[in-house]
Enzyme design. Sequence first.
Site, mmCIF file in Angstrom:
data_model
loop_
_atom_site.group_PDB
_atom_site.id
_atom_site.type_symbol
_atom_site.label_atom_id
_atom_site.label_comp_id
_atom_site.label_asym_id
_atom_site.label_seq_id
_atom_site.Cartn_x
_atom_site.Cartn_y
_atom_site.Cartn_z
ATOM 1 N N PRO A 23 53.716 57.279 111.880
ATOM 2 C CA PRO A 23 53.624 58.362 112.864
ATOM 3 C C PRO A 23 52.746 59.492 112.330
ATOM 4 C CG PRO A 23 55.783 58.342 111.760
ATOM 5 C CD PRO A 23 55.058 57.114 111.325
ATOM 6 N N ALA A 57 55.700 62.322 115.433
ATOM 7 C CA ALA A 57 56.926 63.115 115.547
ATOM 8 C C ALA A 57 56.935 63.804 116.913
ATOM 9 C CB ALA A 57 56.978 64.156 114.437
ATOM 10 N N GLN A 100 58.565 58.183 117.126
ATOM 11 C CA GLN A 100 59.395 58.898 116.164
ATOM 12 C C GLN A 100 59.975 60.133 116.838
ATOM 13 O OE1 GLN A 100 57.692 61.269 112.906
ATOM 14 N NE2 GLN A 100 58.910 60.062 111.467
ATOM 15 N N TYR A 182 62.434 68.360 107.802
ATOM 16 C CA TYR A 182 62.743 68.739 109.180
ATOM 17 C C TYR A 182 64.267 68.705 109.373
ATOM 18 C CZ TYR A 182 57.739 68.513 109.505
ATOM 19 O OH TYR A 182 56.413 68.746 109.275
ATOM 20 N N ARG A 230 63.313 57.322 109.154
ATOM 21 C CA ARG A 230 62.463 57.704 108.023
ATOM 22 C C ARG A 230 63.180 58.800 107.253
ATOM 23 N NH1 ARG A 230 56.045 59.380 107.603
ATOM 24 N NH2 ARG A 230 55.802 57.145 107.341
ATOM 25 N N LEU A 300 49.799 56.563 100.289
ATOM 26 C CA LEU A 300 48.645 56.193 99.464
ATOM 27 C C LEU A 300 48.591 54.696 99.152
ATOM 28 C CD1 LEU A 300 48.233 59.259 97.054
ATOM 29 C CD2 LEU A 300 46.810 58.607 99.010
ATOM 30 N N GLY A 322 48.922 55.688 106.916
ATOM 31 C CA GLY A 322 48.624 56.923 107.634
ATOM 32 C C GLY A 322 47.130 57.204 107.571
ATOM 33 N N ARG A 323 46.770 57.983 106.553
ATOM 34 C CA ARG A 323 45.364 58.394 106.444
ATOM 35 C C ARG A 323 44.409 57.209 106.339
ATOM 36 N NH1 ARG A 323 47.141 62.385 101.766
ATOM 37 N NH2 ARG A 323 48.580 60.631 101.579
#
Length: 378
Positions: A23, A57, A100, A182, A230, A300, A322-323
């Site tokens: 997400p 999110a 998410q 969060y 998560r 990563l 992700g990235r």
Amino acid sequence: MAMLFEPIALRSLVLPNRVVIAPMCEFSAVDGCASDWHIIHLGHLAVSGAGLLIIEATGVEPAGRISRECLGLYSDENEEALARVLKIVRKYASMPIGIQLSHAGRKASIRKPADGRGPAGEEEGGWEVVAPSPIPFAETWKTPRMLDRAGMDSVISNFVQATKRADRLGLDLLELHSAHGYLMSSYLSPIANVRTDEYGGSLENRMRFPLEIFKAVREAWPDHKPAGVRFNGSDWLEGGIDPDEAVAYAKALAAIGCDYVDVSSGGNGYANIPLSPGYQVPFAERVKRETGLPTMAVGLIREPSHAEQILQDGMADMIALGRGILNNPRWPWHAAEELGAVVEAPHQYMRAVTRTGLPTQDSTGVPSHIAQLRESRG
Ligand SMILES: Cc1cc2nc3c(=O)[nH]c(=O)nc-3n(C[C@H](O)[C@H](O)[C@H](O)COP(=O)(O)O)c2cc1C
């Protein structure tokens, strides 16, 4: 066959492979409503060949959004806007899509990163934030209002309403955001939670509210659809959540119907995180080993051979990117090519799925990877 490209079943949902798009907040919604950007963003990722796409999110109430540009699923307008996006995406992509659901707690009401992350004042559309205890995330951040029982009930009810909306949208999987500091994560962490009632203190007490949320959501979400969580394997802070607590939380979630875990870290305070390829994998590995739950590793993981090795070594069951996948949205194609596997690709792009040249064709002109894919599906 590479494990990365083997299917995996979560309840009745079968992911065609184990590459998951993590997400990622896009800060591109208006009043919680998905925008045209979401058509581009989700659309291109949905034709990437990954096994699952998890939508960013998504706030279960306006105050639960990280920024005022964050996606929400708390109103009919939000539901309609996401339905519009999904209708277009679904027309071209069969990839399973999850969402998410989130409440940002004391880290809500910030400016979007492009405007300089940090608490948004009221003149910038900011709002009052809530948390387990009246402790700000950092010195210059807002002091949150401590949630009382009525406030917690309202949060649970908003998670349930958003869950029902997600089901109506035809989403395949639900993930609760219980990481990165969060709301759910802040209840778990002694850094943010200093309550003296039954929701603070011992781990059992700190887990109580997140577990209440998961339980209510699981009951509202259809039995045949998977729901996961998560959470942090570590806060990377003295006195914060550690891997032992993460394992205990995963066990408690498993007992109430959690189908998978997605193990991340950090975000309950500023911390020095020792970043390196796969730096969060050891947390996933412990949780998987000690709970047996299907586990996602994230953080990563950029090389296909690394992703494959994590699975081969039994450290995780799925790899979230992700990235890496924003940087290279064809990552699954390239990984499949490197590891000798095949993934779904749109027919419009079928001449481009390999980097080494044109795919070979059979006598009917069907590219070999498509024929292989059809054959593997029977
Ligand atoms: C642009 C961006 C937005 C993100 N938004 C979310 C989010 O909505 N929810 C979440 O749990 N993590 C979020 N993350 C964290 C990613 O899901 C992922 O865990 C993290 O980037 C580490 O994986 P990577 O090294 O593959 O990027 C975000 C990361 C990025 C780069």
